[in-house]
Scaffold this motif. Structure first.
Motif: not given
Ligand code: SF4
Length: 660
Positions: A404-410, A424-432
């Motif tokens: 699950i984590l392998a799909d990224g924070v978002y 999830d408070h540090n992503t922009i456009k789903k990217l860390e």
């Protein structure tokens, strides 16, 4: 004859095994320069907006910048472009070192990877000899280990390589592609390479790269070398230590990390530790660094040494540069020796050291808040540093919670549920993003964080001081600031002179919207130029007072590539590429609602003023109020083909376009 570029791309279809050497259209170089610019044009033409990262139709473009392989100092960047699994948008990730120049010397500007191989393969390019070879024996091997094994297998120690590790093979959304001197890290380009079944590319080239006026190019390069020496001997006063001289931020040379440690956030981008740094820490970190830093190394045709060769007993040796020295340290509240150890794992697994550190810290934060439990993570260690090793291992192999984590924070936050979305408070456009949480809104950085499509603030910012200087330091900075673009020079000098930490001339409502847009425009344009030309941003866009600028680049492009440009048309070319990147993303659904920083990036926010900032910047760029380039803008930039497609797809309506 073609100059600076080879005029050929290598097209490799991994589904059919077909390999073709294809001559390119020189008019594309005039319009889009090369590197990122022509990569974007290829993606626009070939990858339909409906195709996702792992679609058969997605392509992976591995490109050298236009000036790469010529004697131009620091022209060594390779740029990988594709559709990102993380953002679903266009991704371009750069790396220095030697791979890009070797590709040019083999006779190619780009490798275009199409289709997918059913079994792991690698590509071997030796000038005209191109072969797709079986890589089954390399499955599960680390990235750097793969390159080393292939050099032995090919019996060519001078071959340059790029490779993915297990993270890329398992399509981890923040998998990188590694080289021996750098990393294509952001937004999952390694996952796309893994999805295509491509474990590595090895290149050996022995051909010349032509330039139009060789004597002038050598004179120009000698001038650049003299300037670099001058900047080294005269460090700037008052700026952060890592920015005093030029090159990629000198974090492998300088031990003073007060600025990052006290100002950046720790853990999963939550806590600032303003009192962390002291003399004792500085001394211990210098000792730790001295023990593991075997030597400083640089890239092709550059006199600077920004990267360190790190060797920790019991860990695979690797290269380290810039802020990656601290990403895991801050995320795990660890010590520097932990950072040096885990980065060896990170590089071998093939992770983006910015995203992976944040994903691990996110998992720890969920565990500490009872959202993930021992049931989700059986055997999860109690020691924070051990937890990070444990998590990287699970994520790289997509085992248990790691899948699950392998799909990224978002995406992980939404799959886990149970309130995980709030973390999830540090992503922009789903990217860390780099973990920074600050107080007062900075209007310039607000626009750069919000509207940039490059995946990282470090790929947009640069050239202008970020910390307050004394009046005397400001005047010293301004007096020989020749890099300023003509059209903004007075405005930007006045901004620096007048900028105060408090009062009327402080952020967020100062400076004028016009000046904020000028500052953002300049910083963006310089980065886009670097990414097209293959220049290291440590010698240009990211550095203070670098040797390259909009005044000498037209001459450089004339004597190398034979391109006839002045400052204005060079600027237009960069804006054209920037606009094409935007257009690709618009066609994939990017709109105004996506142009925003993380919610709590600044404590003090001003929604109405932020809307005005966005309005002003869109207008500055010639975009409509939904963040889409207008027909008029596209036609002015000679991209009527984009306008036609936008109207055909209903992204721009004919009526709205006429009204502009
Ligand atoms: S400035 Fe540093 S990172 Fe840039 S090309 Fe030179 S050695 Fe490489």
């Amino acid at each position: 004859m073609r100059y600076a570029e080879t005029g050929y791309n290598l097209e490799v279809d991994l589904s059919t095994g077909k390999v073709e050497k294809v001559e390119t259209d020189p008019r594309w170089t005039e319009l889009f320069l090369g590197g990122l610019g022509t990569n974007a044009r290829l993606i626009w033409d070939r990858v339909p907006p409906e195709a996702d990262a792992f679609s058969e139709e997605n392509i992976l473009v591995i490109s050298a910048g236009l000036l790469v392989g010529t004697p131009v100092i620091g022209a060594n960047r390779a740029i990988v472009s594709s559709i990102s699994p993380t953002t679903g948008l266009f991704v371009f990730s750069m790396a220095g070192g030697f791979f890009g120049p070797e590709l040019k010397h083999a006779g190619y500007d780009k490798i275009i990877i199409k289709g997918k191989s059913p079994k792991p393969v690698y590509l071997w390019i030796h000038n005209d000899h191109v072969e797709i070879r079986d890589a089954s024996h390399l499955r599960g091997k680390g990235s750097l280990e793969t390159i080393e094994l292939l050099r032995q297998e090919l019996k060519d120690p001078r071959a340059q390589g790029i490779a993915i590790g297990p993270a890329g093979e398992n399509r981890v959304y923040f998998a990188s592609i590694e080289t021996t001197r750098g990393s294509f890290s952001r937004a999952g380009v390694g996952a796309v390479m893994g999805d295509k079944g491509l474990k590595a590319v090895m290149v050996r080239g022995t051909r010349e790269v032509n330039v139009l006026q060789p004597r002038e190019v050598y004179e120009f390069s000698n001038e650049v070398l003299r300037f670099i020496r001058h900047r080294k001997e005269n460090p700037l006063k008052g700026v952060q230590p890592i920015h005093e001289t030029i090159g990629a931020p000198q974090e492998m040379v300088i031990d003073d990390e007060e600025w990052h440690c006290n100002n950046f956030a720790w853990g999963h981008a939550r806590q600032r530790r303003r009192d962390f740094w002291n003399k004792e820490v500085e001394q211990r970190w210098a000792e730790i660094t001295n023990q593991v830093r075997k030597r400083l190394i640089g890239c092709y045709n550059c006199p600077l040494y920004c990267t360190a060769l790190i060797s920790v007993p019991g860990y695979y040796p690797y290269h380290l540069k810039c802020f990656t020295k601290l990403t895991y340290v801050l995320a795990a509240y660890g010590d520097l020796d932990f950072g040096f150890k885990i980065n060896s794992y990170s590089v071998q697994y093939g992770f983006d050291g910015y995203s992976a550190a944040q994903v691990c810290a996110f998992a720890v934060e969920l565990y500490e808040n009872g959202i993930l439990t021992d049931k989700d993570m059986p055997g999860f260690p109690s020691n924070n540093e051990e937890r990070f090793f444990w998590l990287l291992d699970k994520i790289a192999h997509r085992e248990g919670i790691g899948d699950i984590l392998a799909d990224g924070v978002y995406r992980a936050a939404r799959q886990i549920g149970r309130g995980a979305e709030a973390f999830d408070h540090n992503t922009i456009k789903k990217l860390e993003q780099v973990p920074i949480k600050l107080g007062m809104l900075n209007p310039i950085y607000f626009l750069m964080w919000s509207t940039n499509e490059k995946g990282n603030i470090t790929q947009v910012e640069g050239q202008v001081p970020q910390v307050h200087l004394t009046p005397e330091q400001k005047e010293n900075f301004i007096k020989d600031w020749v890099q300023l673009p003509t059209k903004y020079a007075d405005k930007i000098k006045a901004w620096l002179r007048d900028w105060q930490p408090r009062g009327e001339r402080s952020y967020p409502f100062w400076p004028s919207l016009d000046t904020v847009c000028a500052l953002v425009d300049w910083q963006e344009v310089m980065h886009y130029l670097d990414d097209c030309l293959g220049l290291c941003s440590g010698l240009d866009a990211f550095a203070y007072k670098p040797p390259y600028h909009v005044h000498n680049m037209p001459h450089l492009l004339k004597i190398t590539a034979g391109l006839e440009l002045d400052e204005e048309s060079l600027w237009d070319a960069a804006v054209r590429v920037r606009t094409l990147v935007r257009a690709i993303n618009n066609s994939r659904g990017l709109r105004r609602k996506d142009d925003k920083p993380p919610e709590d990036h600044w404590k003090h926010r001003f929604p109405e003023y932020e809307a005005k900032l966005i309005d002003a910047f869109y207008q500055h760029r010639g975009w409509n109020q939904d963040g889409i380039p207008t027909k008029e803008t596209l036609e002015r930039l000679q991209m009527g083909f984009v306008a036609e497609e936008f109207i055909r797809r209903g992204i721009l309506t004919e009526a709205a376009a006429e009204a502009k």
